[in-house]
Design an enzyme around this catalytic site. Structure first.
Site, PDB file in Angstrom:
ATOM      1  N   HIS A 265    -106.262  31.943  22.046  1.00 33.61           N
ATOM      2  CA  HIS A 265    -106.118  30.603  21.448  1.00 33.61           C
ATOM      3  C   HIS A 265    -105.001  29.568  21.190  1.00 33.61           C
ATOM      4  CE1 HIS A 265    -109.449  27.803  20.699  1.00 33.61           C
ATOM      5  NE2 HIS A 265    -109.493  27.711  19.343  1.00 33.61           N
TER       6      HIS A 265
ATOM      7  N   ASN B  18    -109.215  23.173  14.095  1.00 31.02           N
ATOM      8  CA  ASN B  18    -110.169  22.447  13.940  1.00 31.02           C
ATOM      9  C   ASN B  18    -109.654  21.184  13.121  1.00 31.02           C
ATOM     10  OD1 ASN B  18    -109.700  23.684  11.436  1.00 31.02           O
ATOM     11  ND2 ASN B  18    -111.684  24.103  11.162  1.00 31.02           N
TER      12      ASN B  18
END
Length: 176
Positions: free
Chosen positions: A22, A68
């Protein structure tokens, strides 16, 4: 100065995530700024490194925000440097692309990527440049989060630094 671009490699700030799939975008940006001691600006939103390519100023962002919420950090720096979203280049991982491949997209959906969702929610658009780096999707249904947060093995890390890095670099040069 004709152009300026903010180049952001998506990734999480915590060291435990550093070498995960990620964080592949952030790993590429780290490689792009390697040996660059020229910190242009640093605060709680992140660190900006600057480089020049002919008449173009490249501002590389290493954000201090988690995936996020990364849109907040990006918005801060676009405003600080008086840039439009058309001058934003995002480098990120993509599970829908085979590992070792990259794809340039000028707009599009998030594909479930939390970093891209954050950017789209912050700017209310999906019309920005992204260079997607394939990480593959070798996981069972329901294990996507575990897969993207696993460490990259040494062979894949070598491919990242010795092949993918050059592909991304060439894409950036073609964009600017």
């Amino acid at each position: 100065m004709n152009n300026k671009y903010l180049i952001v490699g998506l990734g999480n700030p915590n060291n435990k995530f550093k070498y995960t799939r990620h964080n592949i975008g952030k790993l590429i940006v780290n490689k792009l700024i390697f040996n660059n001691k020229n910190i242009n600006f640093k605060n709680l939103y992140g660190i900006i490194y600057k480089r020049y390519y002919y008449n173009t100023k490249l501002l590389f962002l290493l954000s201090n925000f988690y995936m996020n919420e990364i849109g907040i950090s990006i918005k801060y720096f676009l405003n600080k440097y008086n840039l439009k979203i058309k001058n934003l280049i995002i480098i990120c991982d993509d599970i829908y692309i085979k590992f070792g491949k990259i794809k340039l997209k000028l707009k599009g959906g998030s594909g479930g990527h939390n970093g891209l969702k954050s950017i789209e929610n912050t700017f209310n658009t999906n019309n920005y440049i992204r260079i997607k780096i394939g990480i593959g999707n070798n996981f069972k249904y329901g294990n996507q989060n575990k897969y993207v947060l696993e460490k990259i093995n040494n062979n894949d890390l070598n491919v990242l630094y010795n092949k993918i890095y050059f592909l991304v670099y060439n894409k950036i040069i073609n964009i600017i």
